[in-house]
Design an enzyme around this catalytic site. Structure first.
Site, PDB file in Angstrom:
ATOM      1  N   ASP A   8       0.874  -1.155   0.000  1.00  0.00           N
ATOM      2  CA  ASP A   8       0.000   0.000   0.000  1.00  0.00           C
ATOM      3  C   ASP A   8       0.921   1.217   0.000  1.00  0.00           C
ATOM      4  O   ASP A   8       2.095   1.116   0.371  1.00  0.00           O
ATOM      5  CB  ASP A   8      -0.889  -0.035   1.244  1.00  0.00           C
ATOM      6  CG  ASP A   8      -1.737   1.208   1.376  1.00  0.00           C
ATOM      7  OD1 ASP A   8      -2.413   1.576   0.407  1.00  0.00           O
ATOM      8  OD2 ASP A   8      -1.699   1.827   2.460  1.00  0.00           O
ATOM      9  N   ASP A  10       0.185   5.147   0.956  1.00  0.00           N
ATOM     10  CA  ASP A  10       0.117   6.066   2.096  1.00  0.00           C
ATOM     11  C   ASP A  10       0.079   5.295   3.416  1.00  0.00           C
ATOM     12  O   ASP A  10      -0.789   4.445   3.617  1.00  0.00           O
ATOM     13  CB  ASP A  10      -1.145   6.933   2.004  1.00  0.00           C
ATOM     14  CG  ASP A  10      -1.182   7.772   0.759  1.00  0.00           C
ATOM     15  OD1 ASP A  10      -1.028   8.999   0.866  1.00  0.00           O
ATOM     16  OD2 ASP A  10      -1.369   7.210  -0.341  1.00  0.00           O
ATOM     17  N   ASP A 167      -1.375  -0.983   5.835  1.00  0.00           N
ATOM     18  CA  ASP A 167      -1.614  -0.471   7.191  1.00  0.00           C
ATOM     19  C   ASP A 167      -3.103  -0.297   7.494  1.00  0.00           C
ATOM     20  O   ASP A 167      -3.467   0.387   8.450  1.00  0.00           O
ATOM     21  CB  ASP A 167      -0.896   0.872   7.397  1.00  0.00           C
ATOM     22  CG  ASP A 167      -1.554   2.006   6.632  1.00  0.00           C
ATOM     23  OD1 ASP A 167      -1.840   1.820   5.420  1.00  0.00           O
ATOM     24  OD2 ASP A 167      -1.802   3.065   7.231  1.00  0.00           O
TER      25      ASP A 167
END
Length: 219
Positions: A8, A10, A167
């Site tokens: 991922d 960001d 995250d």
């Protein structure tokens, strides 16, 4: 055997929150409002521009004032993206080790292509990243696994030989649905109410370089 690593963007590969802190607080100041604490912005970044707009100005998506503020935020972000963003500590070194071992890595993100490309270009990552998949290229964004399948196909790598690091719960859900080995990045933009252990990731890491040993590579 892990033959490729996908991230991922960001909050996992790159700490982009500093960009949003600058942009959102400048927008608030322009409208005569008080700044928002950095941590509150960091806790909201993973949920996108709508969540940031709601945090700063209230309202709901679809309302005229809300949509004006969201578009203004995006316009401001386009001018600033990547200027304050930086790697999480240890991430770049881990990527360099992977590159020396010819282990390809890429990105599957819900960040639109416009902002992803600006960020990668400003951080000199465009040539290092073997594949990047944004919502512009798929019919359904994460947590649907379509983007992960597209990335694996581009890499000519079976999904079961890919590691996916994220995250957010949607990252882990997407990775599991794609049949990839999943890694929950607890160092990322994890909210106070998030129970990372409940996401059922194959691994949980607390440091940005801790995914590297999972590939079989030793620094």
């Amino acid at each position: 055997m892990i033959k490729a690593v996908l991230f991922d963007l960001d909050g996992t590969l790159v700490d982009t929150a500093p960009d949003f802190v600058v942009v959102l607080n400048a927008q608030l100041q322009a409208h005569g409002k008080k700044p928002i604490a950095e941590q509150r912005i960091r806790d909201t970044v993973s949920n996108g521009a709508r969540a940031l707009t709601k945090l700063a100005f209230g309202g709901e998506p679809g309302q005229p004032h809300f949509e004006r503020m969201r578009q203004e935020l995006l316009d401001r972000y386009e001018n600033e993206v990547g200027k304050a963003a930086l790697f999480f500590e240890g991430m770049n070194a881990a990527l360099q080790v992977a590159e020396r071992h010819s282990l390809p890595w890429g990105i599957v993100t819900n960040k639109p292509r416009l902002y992803t490309d600006l960020l990668l270009n400003r951080m000199n990552l465009s040539e290092r990243c073997v594949v990047s998949v944004c919502p512009d290229e798929v019919s359904i964004s994460k947590p649907h696994p379509e983007g992960l399948f597209l990335a694996a196909n581009t890499l000519q790598c079976a999904p079961e030989h890919c590691l996916y690091v994220g995250d957010h719960e949607r990252d882990i859900e997407a990775g599991r649905a794609a049949g990839m080995r999943t890694v929950a990045a607890r160092y990322g933009y994890i909210g106070d109410k998030d129970s990372v252990s409940a996401w059922q990731a194959d691994h949980i890491i607390d440091h940005p370089a801790d995914w590297l040993p999972l590939t079989g590579i030793r620094p």
